[in-house]
Design a protein around this motif. Structure first.
Motif, PDB file in Angstrom:
ATOM      1  N   GLU A 135       0.826  -1.209   0.000  1.00  0.00           N
ATOM      2  CA  GLU A 135       0.000   0.000   0.000  1.00  0.00           C
ATOM      3  C   GLU A 135       0.860   1.259   0.000  1.00  0.00           C
ATOM      4  O   GLU A 135       0.557   2.243  -0.694  1.00  0.00           O
ATOM      5  CB  GLU A 135      -0.911  -0.019   1.233  1.00  0.00           C
ATOM      6  CG  GLU A 135      -1.730   1.232   1.444  1.00  0.00           C
ATOM      7  CD  GLU A 135      -2.802   1.421   0.378  1.00  0.00           C
ATOM      8  OE1 GLU A 135      -3.269   2.566   0.204  1.00  0.00           O
ATOM      9  OE2 GLU A 135      -3.168   0.421  -0.280  1.00  0.00           O
ATOM     10  N   ALA A 136       1.960   1.241   0.775  1.00  0.00           N
ATOM     11  CA  ALA A 136       2.830   2.419   0.841  1.00  0.00           C
ATOM     12  C   ALA A 136       3.513   2.682  -0.493  1.00  0.00           C
ATOM     13  O   ALA A 136       3.668   3.845  -0.899  1.00  0.00           O
ATOM     14  CB  ALA A 136       3.869   2.230   1.946  1.00  0.00           C
ATOM     15  N   SER A 141       0.058   6.116   0.685  1.00  0.00           N
ATOM     16  CA  SER A 141      -0.854   6.555   1.755  1.00  0.00           C
ATOM     17  C   SER A 141      -0.092   6.887   3.029  1.00  0.00           C
ATOM     18  O   SER A 141      -0.551   7.698   3.835  1.00  0.00           O
ATOM     19  CB  SER A 141      -1.887   5.460   2.043  1.00  0.00           C
ATOM     20  OG  SER A 141      -2.609   5.132   0.867  1.00  0.00           O
ATOM     21  N   PHE A 142       1.051   6.269   3.193  1.00  0.00           N
ATOM     22  CA  PHE A 142       1.928   6.522   4.331  1.00  0.00           C
ATOM     23  C   PHE A 142       3.337   6.153   3.900  1.00  0.00           C
ATOM     24  O   PHE A 142       3.531   5.358   2.967  1.00  0.00           O
ATOM     25  CB  PHE A 142       1.493   5.721   5.569  1.00  0.00           C
ATOM     26  CG  PHE A 142       1.060   4.314   5.272  1.00  0.00           C
ATOM     27  CD1 PHE A 142       1.983   3.285   5.176  1.00  0.00           C
ATOM     28  CD2 PHE A 142      -0.284   4.030   5.058  1.00  0.00           C
ATOM     29  CE1 PHE A 142       1.577   2.001   4.896  1.00  0.00           C
ATOM     30  CE2 PHE A 142      -0.688   2.743   4.777  1.00  0.00           C
ATOM     31  CZ  PHE A 142       0.232   1.722   4.690  1.00  0.00           C
ATOM     32  N   TRP A 213      -0.036   6.006  13.604  1.00  0.00           N
ATOM     33  CA  TRP A 213      -0.551   5.921  12.234  1.00  0.00           C
ATOM     34  C   TRP A 213      -1.919   5.263  12.161  1.00  0.00           C
ATOM     35  O   TRP A 213      -2.621   5.409  11.163  1.00  0.00           O
ATOM     36  CB  TRP A 213       0.457   5.187  11.350  1.00  0.00           C
ATOM     37  CG  TRP A 213       1.619   6.077  11.017  1.00  0.00           C
ATOM     38  CD1 TRP A 213       2.802   6.157  11.661  1.00  0.00           C
ATOM     39  CD2 TRP A 213       1.656   7.053   9.982  1.00  0.00           C
ATOM     40  NE1 TRP A 213       3.603   7.103  11.101  1.00  0.00           N
ATOM     41  CE2 TRP A 213       2.924   7.671  10.044  1.00  0.00           C
ATOM     42  CE3 TRP A 213       0.759   7.454   8.993  1.00  0.00           C
ATOM     43  CZ2 TRP A 213       3.296   8.684   9.168  1.00  0.00           C
ATOM     44  CZ3 TRP A 213       1.128   8.466   8.110  1.00  0.00           C
ATOM     45  CH2 TRP A 213       2.386   9.065   8.207  1.00  0.00           C
ATOM     46  N   ARG A 216      -3.658   8.501  12.330  1.00  0.00           N
ATOM     47  CA  ARG A 216      -3.348   9.479  11.287  1.00  0.00           C
ATOM     48  C   ARG A 216      -3.800   9.034   9.903  1.00  0.00           C
ATOM     49  O   ARG A 216      -4.207   9.873   9.085  1.00  0.00           O
ATOM     50  CB  ARG A 216      -1.840   9.740  11.292  1.00  0.00           C
ATOM     51  CG  ARG A 216      -1.388  10.829  10.354  1.00  0.00           C
ATOM     52  CD  ARG A 216       0.104  11.051  10.469  1.00  0.00           C
ATOM     53  NE  ARG A 216       0.482  11.531  11.805  1.00  0.00           N
ATOM     54  CZ  ARG A 216       1.720  11.830  12.150  1.00  0.00           C
ATOM     55  NH1 ARG A 216       2.710  11.688  11.260  1.00  0.00           N
ATOM     56  NH2 ARG A 216       1.990  12.253  13.365  1.00  0.00           N
ATOM     57  N   SER A 217      -3.747   7.743   9.585  1.00  0.00           N
ATOM     58  CA  SER A 217      -4.037   7.251   8.230  1.00  0.00           C
ATOM     59  C   SER A 217      -5.203   6.267   8.260  1.00  0.00           C
ATOM     60  O   SER A 217      -5.144   5.244   8.958  1.00  0.00           O
ATOM     61  CB  SER A 217      -2.792   6.577   7.643  1.00  0.00           C
ATOM     62  OG  SER A 217      -3.088   5.981   6.411  1.00  0.00           O
ATOM     63  N   SER A 218      -6.244   6.565   7.528  1.00  0.00           N
ATOM     64  CA  SER A 218      -7.401   5.660   7.452  1.00  0.00           C
ATOM     65  C   SER A 218      -7.054   4.383   6.691  1.00  0.00           C
ATOM     66  O   SER A 218      -7.561   3.301   7.014  1.00  0.00           O
ATOM     67  CB  SER A 218      -8.578   6.375   6.781  1.00  0.00           C
ATOM     68  OG  SER A 218      -8.219   6.821   5.475  1.00  0.00           O
ATOM     69  N   GLN A 219      -6.199   4.485   5.647  1.00  0.00           N
ATOM     70  CA  GLN A 219      -5.797   3.301   4.895  1.00  0.00           C
ATOM     71  C   GLN A 219      -4.971   2.345   5.761  1.00  0.00           C
ATOM     72  O   GLN A 219      -5.158   1.125   5.722  1.00  0.00           O
ATOM     73  CB  GLN A 219      -4.984   3.723   3.658  1.00  0.00           C
ATOM     74  CG  GLN A 219      -5.792   4.418   2.577  1.00  0.00           C
ATOM     75  CD  GLN A 219      -6.818   3.487   1.969  1.00  0.00           C
ATOM     76  OE1 GLN A 219      -6.620   2.284   1.874  1.00  0.00           O
ATOM     77  NE2 GLN A 219      -7.945   4.043   1.549  1.00  0.00           N
ATOM     78  N   PHE A 220      -4.074   2.904   6.539  1.00  0.00           N
ATOM     79  CA  PHE A 220      -3.267   2.094   7.454  1.00  0.00           C
ATOM     80  C   PHE A 220      -4.175   1.354   8.436  1.00  0.00           C
ATOM     81  O   PHE A 220      -4.034   0.150   8.667  1.00  0.00           O
ATOM     82  CB  PHE A 220      -2.291   3.018   8.196  1.00  0.00           C
ATOM     83  CG  PHE A 220      -1.305   2.305   9.080  1.00  0.00           C
ATOM     84  CD1 PHE A 220      -0.053   1.960   8.616  1.00  0.00           C
ATOM     85  CD2 PHE A 220      -1.640   1.976  10.391  1.00  0.00           C
ATOM     86  CE1 PHE A 220       0.859   1.313   9.432  1.00  0.00           C
ATOM     87  CE2 PHE A 220      -0.747   1.325  11.213  1.00  0.00           C
ATOM     88  CZ  PHE A 220       0.511   0.995  10.730  1.00  0.00           C
ATOM     89  N   LYS A 221      -5.140   2.058   8.985  1.00  0.00           N
ATOM     90  CA  LYS A 221      -6.059   1.464   9.951  1.00  0.00           C
ATOM     91  C   LYS A 221      -6.928   0.394   9.312  1.00  0.00           C
ATOM     92  O   LYS A 221      -7.177  -0.670   9.908  1.00  0.00           O
ATOM     93  CB  LYS A 221      -6.928   2.568  10.550  1.00  0.00           C
ATOM     94  CG  LYS A 221      -7.893   2.099  11.617  1.00  0.00           C
ATOM     95  CD  LYS A 221      -8.663   3.273  12.195  1.00  0.00           C
ATOM     96  CE  LYS A 221      -9.640   2.819  13.267  1.00  0.00           C
ATOM     97  NZ  LYS A 221     -10.390   3.972  13.846  1.00  0.00           N
TER      98      LYS A 221
END
Length: 663
Positions: A135-136, A141-142, A213, A216-221
């Motif tokens: 994803e990164a 996204s992060f 994170w 801070r990041s919805s994608q990470f979550k």
């Protein structure tokens, strides 16, 4: 159970047909006089016991009420039923397992736990880390650095266990009958476990990154939550799975200790397993050392930021000992100024606050080397730090003083005997009991000098230590020896040089002896406690010398029996060396005049030529006695022993003089 064959049921177990029935509302006599079951005895002893019981109970005989033949028959039947129980048979089988089988079970447990652990590593590296990294890289996204900071070297740990340790254990368990050992495998691969140090050192930072994170990041979550919902996660969070590598090495150590405990010492695998345990323990210590090193570095970085990055202190050799606010007394007008001290193992930084709108920062005003630095106590709650570069007069912060005084007041209210127990009870072991009985340690506030080398204590370079054998208060140099003490389960403890020589039987090497121990004895080296036991008078007094510029100081005053015309001044009742001695002949003792302007109560003075010393007692009776004794000594008259003033006051029914700190 008692080594005899089971007995058959005797004929009188079955009652005859003509015996009268027992009424329903009356129980047999032996039920009313029921006793505990008799012990298991042999046939011969049962007969004698049966006769003794029959005679001892008089009219109520147990002969017809309890039959031992019936008891042995029931006992045999019960044993056969217990042995037929399947659970009981399983316990017997477990007890009959051979030593080899137990060793095999532990090795097999190591294999099964290793398989489960490798699956957890696969989940961390190939699922969590892989999906987050994808994803990164794909959508940014992060940052990728966040993922690498979270999982650290988990990829290397997974490869080691999945490609080396687990296959070696699986192969060995398949051929266990031919080669029953695992010590050689662990001895070969245990050094690689040191790679865990990097992961353990980074664990706290990794947890902070995950929590940060996730917010801070919805994608990470979303990625984390989706993986945690899968069955392979077992309803556990990412943080829980990341904790397993931290706990793995201690589990290896526990399993290997159990393996060695079951393994015979003459087994082929014993030496290899023992060596493996040492290597795994070294790996565990390596991880702990990495944690401690990281913690020290974190503290140094915090101080580095506090100083605005202007001081070069981030060095592996630097060790932060203590830091905090303190008040500095101005040399010009005596006003208190807020300062900040930072003490390292090699230097003391004297810092002043900087004017900043955001964040507190400090600038370094002076750097004082610890080598050669001295600390001297002045008036209460103030002390002087004297170094090669600068001298500072410092004072404790008022809030700390108030909190300390409130604590003391609370203890005074809870314990009425606080003042009566101020002196150390004489309960130190003698030479024959040295090391066999715990000593009564001398209270630190009763000693201002080392009781061996007579050097003054301070809170930085000459700290107080207790000898665990005799209870004396000594410095670190005089207590750097260790001896085994019987009262502490024969463990090695810190002892002074004299106790070390007595306990070990061999004096320490001359190189380890302090020069102060071998120096010539001073005339002031008269121990206060010994002098007080045979003294004309002794007690605490406050004193001040006229024209010295120093305020009131509290000290322990003694006039010895063998020197009744000399006044000795000690810092504390257990000091081995007096601070000062004053010949009393020629002195005049009187009450102070109004021009002296003394603020303390119960004061008196002693004058001779240009020397005037003021004293202040804690009560009028104490003032009267000291004036009487000092006046007679000044005239050269013979004095009689009165003992410690606290004991004398108790005999008269008065309250003893408190010996606490000055207020």
């Amino acid at each position: 159970l008692d080594g005899h064959a089971p007995r058959t049921s005797p004929s009188h177990l079955h009652p005859p047909a003509h015996s009268p029935p027992t009424p329903a509302n009356h129980a047999p006599p032996y039920r009313e006089q029921r006793e505990a079951p008799p012990p298991l005895v042999s046939s011969r002893s049962s007969r004698s016991l049966r006769g003794e019981r029959s005679q001892s109970f008089g009219r109520l005989s147990l002969e017809p009420l309890f039959d031992y033949d019936l008891f042995y028959a029931l006992q045999s039947n019960l044993l056969s039923q217990v042995c037929s129980n399947s659970l009981f048979r399983q316990h017997l089988l477990v007890l009959q397992l051979s030593v080899q089988q137990r060793v095999f079970n532990i090795a097999n447990e190591l294999l099964h736990t290793e398989k489960a652990y490798v699956s957890r590593l696969h989940l961390l590296d190939q699922v969590f880390c892989a999906q987050l990294m994808e994803e990164a890289r794909a959508r940014s996204s992060f940052p990728c650095e966040v993922v690498m900071g979270i999982f650290s070297n988990i990829c290397s740990i997974y490869c080691f266990h999945q490609q080396f340790l687990l296959p070696a254990l699986e192969k060995r368990m398949e051929e266990w009958d031919l080669n029953p050992r695992i010590g050689d495998i662990l001895q070969k691969l245990a050094p690689f476990l040191k790679m865990y140090g990097e992961y353990v050192k980074n664990f706290d930072r990794a947890m902070e990154l995950v929590n940060t994170w996730m917010q801070r990041s919805s994608q990470f979550k979303a990625i984390i939550h989706n993986i945690q919902k899968e069955e392979m996660c077992g309803n556990l969070t990412l943080q829980h799975h990341m904790l397993e590598p931290v706990q793995r090495i201690p589990r290896y150590e526990l399993l290997l200790k159990d393996y060695l405990h079951r393994l015979p010492e003459d087994a082929d695998d014993f030496k290899d397993a023992q060596k493996s345990l040492e290597l795994i323990a070294t790996a565990a210590e390596h991880s702990n050392a990495a944690i401690r090193k990281m913690e020290r570095m974190r503290k140094l970085l915090k101080v580095y930021e506090l100083l605005g990055g202007e001081e070069d202190i981030v060095n592996p050799t630097n060790e932060l000992i203590k830091e905090g606010h303190i008040l500095k007394l101005s040399a010009k007008n005596g006003t208190s100024q807020d300062r900040y001290l930072i003490l390292f193992n090699d230097r003391l930084l004297y810092c002043v606050p900087k004017l900043r709108l955001i964040g507190q920062k400090f600038g370094v005003r002076a750097r004082i080397d610890v080598d050669g630095m001295e600390v001297h106590m002045n008036v209460p709650r103030t002390f002087l730090v004297s170094g090669k570069q600068r001298s500072l007069e410092l004072q404790a912060i008022q809030t700390t003083i108030q909190r300390h005084e409130q604590t003391l007041e609370t203890f005074r209210m809870l314990n009425c005997s606080f003042r009566e127990e101020d002196f150390t009870p004489p309960n130190s072991p003698n030479c024959t009991e040295l090391g066999k009985r715990a000593p009564t340690p001398i209270r630190e506030k009763e000693v201002t000098l080392c009781m061996k080398c007579q050097e003054p204590f301070n809170s930085i370079t000459k700290r107080r230590h207790h000898c665990k054998a005799c209870g004396h208060v000594v410095c670190g140099k005089c207590s750097e020896f260790r001896a085994r003490l019987l009262y502490d389960n024969n463990r090695a403890n810190r002892v002074c040089i004299d106790c070390y020589t007595t306990l070990v039987g061999v004096p320490p090497s001359p190189a380890s002896l302090s020069n102060s121990i071998q120096r010539r004895r001073s005339i002031l080296e008269k121990q206060a406690s010994v002098a007080a036991e045979n003294s004309v008078l002794c007690s605490f007094l406050h004193h001040m010398e006229k024209g010295s510029g120093r305020g009131w100081q509290k000290a322990w005053f003694v006039i010895p029996d063998n020197e009744p015309l000399v006044l000795y001044i000690y810092g504390a009742p257990q000091d081995v060396k007096a601070q000062r001695s004053i010949p009393l002949i020629g002195f005049e003792v009187s009450l102070p005049e109004s021009s002296d302007r003394l603020e303390r109560r119960n004061a008196f003075k002693m004058s001779q030529s240009h020397l005037t010393i003021y004293f202040s007692a804690d009560c009028e009776e104490l003032q009267r006695r000291w004036m009487e004794v000092l006046s007679r000594a000044g005239r050269g008259e013979e004095l009689q022993s009165n003992g410690p003033i606290s004991e004398a006051l108790e005999e008269e029914g008065e309250e003893p003089v408190p010996t606490g700190e000055s207020t």
